[in-house]
Design a protein around this motif. Structure first.
Motif, PDB file in Angstrom:
ATOM      1  N   MET A 228      10.476   1.823  -8.406  1.00  0.00           N
ATOM      2  CA  MET A 228       9.546   2.497  -7.507  1.00  0.00           C
ATOM      3  C   MET A 228       8.166   1.871  -7.572  1.00  0.00           C
TER       4      MET A 228
ATOM      5  N   THR B 255       8.310  -1.183  -5.132  1.00  0.00           N
ATOM      6  CA  THR B 255       8.229  -0.825  -3.714  1.00  0.00           C
ATOM      7  C   THR B 255       6.908  -0.148  -3.395  1.00  0.00           C
TER       8      THR B 255
ATOM      9  N   TYR C 282       4.355  -2.779  -2.667  1.00  0.00           N
ATOM     10  CA  TYR C 282       4.458  -3.335  -1.310  1.00  0.00           C
ATOM     11  C   TYR C 282       3.971  -2.340  -0.270  1.00  0.00           C
ATOM     12  N   PHE C 283       4.185  -1.051  -0.537  1.00  0.00           N
ATOM     13  CA  PHE C 283       3.783  -0.041   0.436  1.00  0.00           C
ATOM     14  C   PHE C 283       2.271  -0.047   0.636  1.00  0.00           C
TER      15      PHE C 283
ATOM     16  N   VAL D 108       7.205   3.710   7.065  1.00  0.00           N
ATOM     17  CA  VAL D 108       7.192   3.644   5.596  1.00  0.00           C
ATOM     18  C   VAL D 108       8.204   2.613   5.123  1.00  0.00           C
TER      19      VAL D 108
ATOM     20  N   ILE E 202       7.500  -0.852   2.984  1.00  0.00           N
ATOM     21  CA  ILE E 202       8.122  -1.091   1.686  1.00  0.00           C
ATOM     22  C   ILE E 202       8.897  -2.396   1.709  1.00  0.00           C
TER      23      ILE E 202
ATOM     24  N   LEU F 191       6.930  11.778   1.643  1.00  0.00           N
ATOM     25  CA  LEU F 191       6.670  10.377   1.300  1.00  0.00           C
ATOM     26  C   LEU F 191       7.433   9.985   0.042  1.00  0.00           C
ATOM     27  N   LEU F 192       7.464  10.903  -0.927  1.00  0.00           N
ATOM     28  CA  LEU F 192       8.189  10.633  -2.170  1.00  0.00           C
ATOM     29  C   LEU F 192       9.675  10.425  -1.884  1.00  0.00           C
TER      30      LEU F 192
ATOM     31  N   TRP G 190      10.234   7.163  -0.282  1.00  0.00           N
ATOM     32  CA  TRP G 190      10.043   6.132  -1.306  1.00  0.00           C
ATOM     33  C   TRP G 190      11.344   5.973  -2.103  1.00  0.00           C
ATOM     34  N   PHE G 191      11.971   7.087  -2.500  1.00  0.00           N
ATOM     35  CA  PHE G 191      13.298   7.036  -3.151  1.00  0.00           C
ATOM     36  C   PHE G 191      14.262   6.217  -2.327  1.00  0.00           C
TER      37      PHE G 191
ATOM     38  N   TRP H 286      14.143   4.146   0.078  1.00  0.00           N
ATOM     39  CA  TRP H 286      14.041   2.719   0.347  1.00  0.00           C
ATOM     40  C   TRP H 286      13.883   1.913  -0.934  1.00  0.00           C
ATOM     41  N   THR H 287      13.994   2.559  -2.094  1.00  0.00           N
ATOM     42  CA  THR H 287      13.922   1.806  -3.342  1.00  0.00           C
ATOM     43  C   THR H 287      15.288   1.694  -4.001  1.00  0.00           C
ATOM     44  N   PHE H 288      16.028   2.803  -4.051  1.00  0.00           N
ATOM     45  CA  PHE H 288      17.234   2.822  -4.877  1.00  0.00           C
ATOM     46  C   PHE H 288      18.477   2.478  -4.068  1.00  0.00           C
TER      47      PHE H 288
END
Lengths: 159, 366
Positions: free
Chosen positions: A22, A25, A28-29, B58, B62, B320-321, B324-325, B327-329
């Protein structure tokens, strides 16, 4: 007991590795300068292609209109889809008959930009250009002659 | 009728009184319900469209991309254009599909998220449904959504749809448990299941801070489990583009697909709003302890920001959180999904409830 420690260290390592991901990413965000997207038609004037980009096959000529192509035909043999045709003629130098290039015909419409011609050319006569806007209304104009009219073989090239 | 942006109780009661002055009690109730319904439909559409746009932006940032930029300034009308396109598309139907259930499924999914929105406390006095078992109500109606997904998968007459629906069923049955258990922590802290009372109990500090360690563990588990409940990445096995085409909504096109799509984003909003209500005090401003010097000035400054801004700010942060999850995991496998729930989240959660009960009994929390 060992299993319990293992269990909690698993949880801990999982959380840690997830947070590492996290962080990447998240970086980058918030850092928009890392964006790699090119907005093509708008930035046409300032667009710079990369050195390694394969737009089309070219034959570089010097200022005195000399190229390095000996007309050996290796590129024609290596081309997997027959986009290169070599037409040669003979010229008599010092009483000896010598094969020279007449027309190096390149069919851009058939080229897959594999790069075998450039790679196998023994005299480095071919190169890739960066131009990629090849759309035309007449496909005949996609067939190009790479050696310029009146050009001669560079003297430094050994045959 | 003056609109007070800090307390909407006056505005709503003024509307109620002016309506009951001219109409009978039954008609008043019907008119009020219609007004609230229309307001929520508009809200639903607007938030849904905005969230789709926000998600695309978002995820683009990312992934070092720019995202939609062509339709309108910075691409803000992109989702409206997409929606108009979907409205004009042909509604396709599979051969031998169960027509009634096939057409019913998108509505069940959308109704489930619609009903859950009604229970959200948007600001002081802006709270449409305030049951004394509000938490149970939200869990129950958001559980209806999975029936819609199962119906969609079953009636499509398509193997990918069915596999996607079954995965979704297994996932929601497992993770519903964790969501409920995580909320149990806050129920113990607040001593009530009524959402307005839970909000009121956070006037002097949000439960996430007041309940320290158990509340933080419960919050993390709630976020993980509710992300799984909304079928979003990294738990999007029900859709799994690379394996199942599009999962349960493979056979849907046009506006019926748009319903599923909108419902997914609204579920995300519901979950984030619910998490913000329970853990972050909904519209309650951020207050610090009176023991810190000049705390009262800080608290007064925080009180100056209207409640609905706090609510949407907190909800937005949680959304947003979740993005964020996503598009990361990478996506979990079905066995990893169930292992995570039954071997990790649930035992930790149960222990956490015991610790919470101990904290509450000994008065260890703030």
């Amino acid at each position: 007991m060992k299993e319990i420690i293992q269990y909690f260290s698993d949880v801990f390592h999982a959380v840690k590795s997830l947070l590492t991901g996290m962080r990447v990413t998240g970086y980058y965000f918030f850092h928009h300068k890392e964006i790699v997207t090119q907005e093509y038609p708008e930035n046409r004037a300032t667009l710079k292609m990369f050195e390694r980009f394969k737009g089309e096959v070219l034959m570089p000529h010097t200022e005195s209109n000399e190229h390095k192509c000996t007309g050996c035909g290796i590129c024609e043999m290596n081309c997997p889809n027959g986009s290169i045709e070599i037409l040669t003629t003979f010229e008599t130098v010092d009483g000896k008959k010598k094969k020279i290039i007449d027309k190096h015909i390149y069919h851009l419409s058939m080229c897959t930009f594999c790069g075998l011609c450039v790679k196998t050319c023994p005299s480095d006569a071919l190169a890739f250009g960066n131009d990629f806007e090849h759309a035309v209304f007449d496909r005949q104009s996609l067939t190009k002659v790479l050696n310029k009219p009146g050009s001669t073989l560079n003297k430094e090239v050994k045959e | 009728m003056a609109i007070d942006i800090y307390d909407f109780t006056g505005m709503t009661s003024a509307i109620h009184e002016s309506l009951s002055a001219v109409l009978s009690p039954a008609a008043t109730t019907i008119v009020e319900m219609t007004i609230i319904g229309i307001v929520f439909i508009l809200f639903y559409a607007l938030v849904g469209l905005f969230l789709v746009y926000a998600e695309r932006k978002v995820c683009a940032f990312i992934q070092c991309r720019l995202g939609p930029r062509r339709v309108g300034p910075r691409g803000i009308f992109q989702t409206i254009a997409d929606f108009i396109k979907l409205l004009m598309k042909e509604l396709l139907m599979t051969k031998n599909a169960d027509k009634f259930l096939f057409n019913l499924a998108p509505f069940i999914v959308i109704i489930a998220s619609f009903m859950a929105i009604g229970a959200m406390p948007f600001a002081k006095g802006l709270h449409a449904l305030d049951f004394d078992i509000g938490i149970l109500y939200v869990l129950a109606v958001s559980g209806i959504g999975v029936i819609g997904i199962l119906l969609a998968g079953w009636s499509s007459n398509n193997k990918y749809s069915l596999i996607g629906a079954l995965r979704s069923g297994a996932q929601i049955v497992s993770y519903e448990l964790s969501v409920g258990m995580a909320l149990m922590t806050i129920i113990i802290f607040a001593g009530s299941m009524q959402l307005s009372e839970i909000v009121a109990s956070q006037a002097n500090g949000w439960w996430l801070f007041k309940g320290h360690i158990p509340a933080i563990i419960a919050f993390v588990i709630f976020m993980i489990a509710s992300t799984a409940e909304t079928n979003r990445g990294p738990f999007d096995l029900a859709e799994a583009e690379s394996e199942l085409v599009a999962g349960f909504h493979t056979e849907y096109s046009g506006i019926k697909f748009a319903f599923f799509f909108l419902a997914e984003y609204m579920n995300m909003f519901v979950v984030a709003a619910f998490g913000a209500t329970v853990f972050l005090g909904a519209w309650m401003p951020f207050h610090i302890s009176e023991m810190i010097p000049y705390a009262e000035y800080f608290n007064m400054g925080m009180d100056f920001i209207p409640g609905f801004i706090w609510f949407f700010g907190k909800t937005g942060m949680l959304i947003l959180l979740m993005m964020w999850f996503k598009w990361t995991f990478p996506r979990l496998r079905i066995d990893q999904l169930l292992t995570l729930e039954w071997k990790y989240l649930l035992p930790i959660n149960l222990v956490n409830i015991v610790i919470t009960a101990f904290f509450v009994l000994t008065g260890f929390h703030f």
